[in-house]
Design a protein around this motif. Structure first.
Motif, PDB file in Angstrom:
ATOM      1  N   ALA A  15       9.723   1.697   0.495  1.00 47.71           N
ATOM      2  CA  ALA A  15       8.729   1.060   1.551  1.00 47.71           C
ATOM      3  C   ALA A  15       7.731   0.664   0.879  1.00 47.71           C
ATOM      4  N   ILE A  16       7.287   0.928  -0.068  1.00 46.23           N
ATOM      5  CA  ILE A  16       6.135   0.547  -0.892  1.00 46.23           C
ATOM      6  C   ILE A  16       6.856  -0.654  -1.723  1.00 46.23           C
ATOM      7  N   LEU A  76      -3.703   3.830  -9.460  1.00 41.03           N
ATOM      8  CA  LEU A  76      -4.039   4.445  -8.133  1.00 41.03           C
ATOM      9  C   LEU A  76      -3.045   5.644  -7.915  1.00 41.03           C
ATOM     10  N   VAL A  77      -3.469   6.943  -7.816  1.00 43.50           N
ATOM     11  CA  VAL A  77      -2.725   8.153  -7.543  1.00 43.50           C
ATOM     12  C   VAL A  77      -2.166   8.038  -6.161  1.00 43.50           C
ATOM     13  N   ILE A  78      -0.892   8.262  -6.085  1.00 37.73           N
ATOM     14  CA  ILE A  78      -0.278   8.494  -4.751  1.00 37.73           C
ATOM     15  C   ILE A  78       0.424   9.813  -4.698  1.00 37.73           C
ATOM     16  N   PRO A 102       1.037  11.462   4.043  1.00 40.64           N
ATOM     17  CA  PRO A 102       1.436  10.126   4.339  1.00 40.64           C
ATOM     18  C   PRO A 102       0.486   9.207   4.209  1.00 40.64           C
ATOM     19  N   PHE A 103       0.587   7.996   4.302  1.00 41.79           N
ATOM     20  CA  PHE A 103      -0.615   6.942   4.496  1.00 41.79           C
ATOM     21  C   PHE A 103       0.129   5.889   4.941  1.00 41.79           C
ATOM     22  N   GLU A 104      -0.706   4.877   5.486  1.00 41.57           N
ATOM     23  CA  GLU A 104      -0.241   3.556   5.911  1.00 41.57           C
ATOM     24  C   GLU A 104      -0.339   2.601   4.922  1.00 41.57           C
ATOM     25  N   GLU A 107      -3.660   0.673   4.393  1.00 43.79           N
ATOM     26  CA  GLU A 107      -4.439   1.293   3.702  1.00 43.79           C
ATOM     27  C   GLU A 107      -4.241   1.294   2.077  1.00 43.79           C
ATOM     28  N   LEU A 108      -2.998   1.398   1.726  1.00 46.96           N
ATOM     29  CA  LEU A 108      -2.568   1.353   0.191  1.00 46.96           C
ATOM     30  C   LEU A 108      -2.959   0.014  -0.154  1.00 46.96           C
ATOM     31  N   LEU A 109      -2.461  -1.092   0.518  1.00 48.77           N
ATOM     32  CA  LEU A 109      -2.891  -2.498   0.066  1.00 48.77           C
ATOM     33  C   LEU A 109      -4.716  -2.679   0.129  1.00 48.77           C
TER      34      LEU A 109
END
Length: 218
Positions: A15-16, A76-78, A102-104, A107-109
């Motif tokens: 997905a990323i 950036l740590v996920i 989980p994140f959207e 928001e990551l971008l």
């Protein structure tokens, strides 16, 4: 921009990668901590997305190793670890930001753009020269009063050139920025992208330096 994703979760990783490619980025993805360490050491990536709970070697070990060696690239740590101590440890070791799963994707971008702004000393997500402006969030280029939203690969080309206006980038350097490992690149791929951008605006938006590469004037 070329991004290294170090994430062992197959579904999230896919997905990323898809989201970043849709946003005009070139992505390399590894799913093991040891391979991630080796991939990071190779270089060529403008930003790293780093999971902490990895097989082979932990994300914190990778982070510590990179910062100890003097690597200043944005990281950036996920991670699914949402305890305060984990966040503090990651930030203290040199992470630029910390995003809990989980994140959207939006928001990551946005966080990636914010991290890149801080590293570049910018207040907004815009790159530009006296004649060209590139909005990193909308992919819109404005040149001499004409504005166009660029497709992903054309946007990536302009992003690479506008990060260092006046600097000549060779074909190999542009290919490295625009394409990930294992992607087949046609010999004229860069020429085609430049043609498309020039056709949208004007031939002078990108200058060719014979025998050396391409640049945008300051």
């Amino acid at each position: 921009m070329r991004v290294l994703v170090i994430e062992d979760d197959a579904m999230l990783g896919k997905a990323i990668v898809q989201a970043l490619e849709d946003a005009g980025m070139s992505v390399d993805w590894v799913r093991d901590g040891q391979l991630g360490d080796e991939a990071a050491a190779v270089g060529g990536h403008g930003l790293l997305l780093l999971d902490l709970g990895l097989p082979g070697r932990s994300g914190l070990e990778i982070l510590r190793s990179l910062r100890t060696s003097g690597d200043k690239r944005p990281i950036l740590v996920i991670t699914a670890r949402d305890e305060l101590d984990d966040r503090v440890t990651g930030l203290d070791l040199g992470a630029d930001d910390y995003l809990v799963k989980p994140f959207e994707v939006k928001e990551l971008l946005a966080r990636m753009r914010a991290v890149l702004r801080r590293h570049g000393g910018q207040a907004v997500s815009v790159l530009g020269t006296s004649e060209i402006e590139l909005d990193l969030s909308s992919h819109e280029v404005t040149y001499r009063g004409l504005s166009q939203v660029l497709p992903a690969r054309e946007f990536a080309l302009m992003h690479a050139l506008l990060e260092r206006p006046g600097t000549i980038l060779s074909r190999a350097q542009l290919e490295e920025r625009l394409y990930g490992w294992g992607q087949e690149v046609e010999s004229n791929a860069i020429d085609v992208l430049i043609h498309y951008v020039r056709r949208k605006f004007d031939k002078d938006i990108i200058h060719n330096v014979r025998g050396a590469g391409w640049m945008v004037p300051r």
